[in-house]
Design an enzyme around this catalytic site. Structure first.
Site, short mmCIF file in Angstrom:
data_model
loop_
_atom_site.label_atom_id
_atom_site.label_comp_id
_atom_site.label_asym_id
_atom_site.label_seq_id
_atom_site.Cartn_x
_atom_site.Cartn_y
_atom_site.Cartn_z
N ARG A 71 0.77 -1.24 0.00
CA ARG A 71 0.00 0.00 0.00
C ARG A 71 0.80 1.29 0.00
O ARG A 71 0.21 2.37 -0.05
CB ARG A 71 -0.99 -0.01 1.17
CG ARG A 71 -2.09 -1.05 0.98
CD ARG A 71 -3.06 -1.15 2.12
NE ARG A 71 -4.05 -2.19 1.86
CZ ARG A 71 -3.83 -3.50 2.00
NH1 ARG A 71 -2.66 -3.93 2.44
NH2 ARG A 71 -4.76 -4.38 1.73
N HIS A 156 0.50 -15.50 7.37
CA HIS A 156 0.13 -15.69 5.97
C HIS A 156 1.03 -16.69 5.25
O HIS A 156 1.09 -16.69 4.03
CB HIS A 156 0.14 -14.33 5.26
CG HIS A 156 -0.94 -13.40 5.77
ND1 HIS A 156 -0.89 -12.04 5.65
CD2 HIS A 156 -2.10 -13.67 6.43
CE1 HIS A 156 -1.98 -11.50 6.20
NE2 HIS A 156 -2.72 -12.47 6.69
N CYS A 185 4.96 -31.00 -10.00
CA CYS A 185 5.68 -32.00 -9.21
C CYS A 185 6.14 -33.13 -10.14
O CYS A 185 5.64 -33.28 -11.26
CB CYS A 185 4.71 -32.53 -8.16
SG CYS A 185 5.36 -33.80 -7.09
N ILE A 266 11.09 1.99 10.12
CA ILE A 266 11.29 1.05 11.22
C ILE A 266 12.76 0.62 11.36
O ILE A 266 13.25 0.44 12.48
CB ILE A 266 10.34 -0.17 11.09
CG1 ILE A 266 10.31 -0.96 12.38
CG2 ILE A 266 10.67 -1.03 9.89
CD1 ILE A 266 9.11 -1.85 12.54
P1 CNA Z 1 0.72 -2.94 3.51
O1 CNA Z 1 -0.75 -2.85 3.53
O2 CNA Z 1 1.42 -2.81 2.21
O3 CNA Z 1 1.25 -1.82 4.52
C1 CNA Z 1 2.60 -1.58 4.72
C2 CNA Z 1 2.73 -0.42 5.68
O4 CNA Z 1 4.10 -0.29 6.04
C3 CNA Z 1 2.27 0.92 5.11
O5 CNA Z 1 1.40 1.54 6.04
C4 CNA Z 1 3.57 1.73 4.97
O6 CNA Z 1 3.39 3.10 5.27
C5 CNA Z 1 4.44 1.09 6.01
N1 CNA Z 1 5.87 1.12 5.71
C6 CNA Z 1 6.47 0.89 4.52
N2 CNA Z 1 7.81 0.91 4.66
C7 CNA Z 1 8.04 1.20 5.97
C8 CNA Z 1 9.21 1.38 6.74
N3 CNA Z 1 10.43 1.27 6.20
N4 CNA Z 1 9.09 1.67 8.06
C9 CNA Z 1 7.87 1.80 8.63
N5 CNA Z 1 6.72 1.64 7.95
C10 CNA Z 1 6.81 1.34 6.63
O7 CNA Z 1 1.22 -4.32 4.17
P2 CNA Z 1 0.61 -5.13 5.41
O8 CNA Z 1 1.66 -6.02 5.86
O9 CNA Z 1 -0.06 -4.25 6.37
O10 CNA Z 1 -0.54 -5.97 4.67
C11 CNA Z 1 -0.59 -7.31 4.83
C12 CNA Z 1 -0.27 -8.07 3.53
C13 CNA Z 1 0.94 -7.61 2.80
C14 CNA Z 1 0.06 -9.48 3.92
O11 CNA Z 1 -0.88 -10.32 3.36
C15 CNA Z 1 1.44 -9.79 3.36
O12 CNA Z 1 1.56 -11.10 2.95
C16 CNA Z 1 1.58 -8.85 2.23
N6 CNA Z 1 2.95 -8.57 1.74
C17 CNA Z 1 4.04 -9.16 2.28
C18 CNA Z 1 5.30 -8.87 1.80
C19 CNA Z 1 6.50 -9.54 2.40
O13 CNA Z 1 6.42 -10.69 2.82
N7 CNA Z 1 7.63 -8.83 2.51
C20 CNA Z 1 5.45 -7.95 0.73
C21 CNA Z 1 4.29 -7.38 0.18
C22 CNA Z 1 3.05 -7.67 0.70
#
Ligand code: CNA
Length: 275
Positions: A71, A156, A185, A266
């Site tokens: 997002r 997840h 597979c 973060i």
């Molecule tokens: P999201 O909805 O994309 O929110 C991410 C949040 O993190 C946002 O509010 C950003 O402002 C904030 N953000 C981004 N970078 C930083 C930073 N460096 N420091 C602090 N805040 C930051 O993602 P959520 O995790 O809330 O949504 C859940 C989904 C995203 C899950 O189903 C995951 O599987 C899914 N996801 C996971 C990954 C991964 O595994 N790395 C990547 C993309 C999406």
């Protein structure tokens, strides 16, 4: 902008109507904090004083490792595909359009060269020091384990586990990355990543364990998540303490509930902390 909200008997009291039912303080005061150091000092104090910290995080924890979130402005939801990411990452789409699913999945979800950043590493350090009891993550990238965290509750699932739908044979993420088209597979069955797609339920044991950790925590740090994805975001409701810390770059629907709100990166915040 940042706020420190805490129980106290001086300052502005919020009407009770603003208080969530499960926060165990009778009233909350909002103090405006002048700078980054004030907030990290408070976080540092709470971390120093606790040996029962729980961390709940999301995709924002891994953006500083080079993995885009959903997002943010440069996140996957703001890029253009033939279908919206929510559609591609659904169970129906996986079953009906596996070619397109795996094209997106390999391209955007299998970031296998990513390395843990300062936030992942500090959380692992806090656990090794006996202060942090669990990392509860919505992420599927395995970076907490790569940093050395032992107790990681993956709400997840993980891209690192993939199974044949026919015989259950296991395949790792590198195998999926190098296969072309729909991964199959040796028995001919279609392989499915062990990630929770839209329309699929979460693992009940993982949920139960997450609730148990959150409800017993004295400090709950929530970071790098928009808190927009349910039921995961609803787990915060089980926290009963008065040291709820929210570290996120942008606002979330739960900002008002945080006892300490830090709107910053973060990795930067965690790298300033001492274990
Ligand atoms: P999201 O909805 O994309 O929110 C991410 C949040 O993190 C946002 O509010 C950003 O402002 C904030 N953000 C981004 N970078 C930083 C930073 N460096 N420091 C602090 N805040 C930051 O993602 P959520 O995790 O809330 O949504 C859940 C989904 C995203 C899950 O189903 C995951 O599987 C899914 N996801 C996971 C990954 C991964 O595994 N790395 C990547 C993309 C999406």
């Amino acid at each position: 902008m940042c706020y420190n909200k805490k129980a106290d008997d001086a300052g502005t009291r919020l009407p009770a109507v603003f208080l969530p039912y499960n926060i165990a303080v009778s009233f909350i005061i909002i103090e405006r904090c002048d700078n980054f150091m004030n907030n990290t000092d408070i976080l540092q104090k709470w971390i120093t004083e606790s040996d029962n910290i729980v961390f709940f995080g999301g995709a924002g924890v891994s953006t500083e490792s080079g993995i885009p979130d959903f997002r943010s402005v440069d996140g996957l939801y703001n890029q253009t595909y033939d279908y919206p990411p929510e559609t591609i990452l659904s169970h129906t789409f996986y079953m009906q359009n596996p070619e397109e699913f795996f094209r997106f999945y390999r391209d955007k979800m299998l970031e296998l060269d990513a390395k843990p950043n300062a936030a992942h590493l500090k959380l692992a350090e806090l656990e090794a020091a006996g202060k942090l009891k669990a990392v509860i993550t919505q992420n599927i990238d395995g970076l907490h384990q790569a940093a050395g965290s032992k107790k990681v509750l993956e709400l997840h699932g993980s891209v690192h586990r993939n199974y044949c739908l026919k015989c259950g044979k296991f395949y790792d993420a590198h195998q999926i990355k190098t296969m072309t088209g729909v991964p199959r597979c040796t028995c001919g069955g279609q392989i499915k990543p062990d990630v929770v797609l839209y329309e699929e339920g979460l693992d009940t044991d993982t949920i139960r364990e997450s609730i148990s950790c959150i409800s017993r925590a004295d400090v709950l740090i929530v970071g790098g998540t928009s808190l927009a994805v349910y039921p995961a975001a609803g787990l915060i409701d089980y926290y009963r303490g008065d040291r709820l810390v929210l570290v996120n770059k942008s606002s979330t629907p739960m900002d008002r509930r945080a006892n300490l709100l830090i709107q910053d990166a973060i990795g930067k915040v965690f790298s300033a902390l001492k274990v």
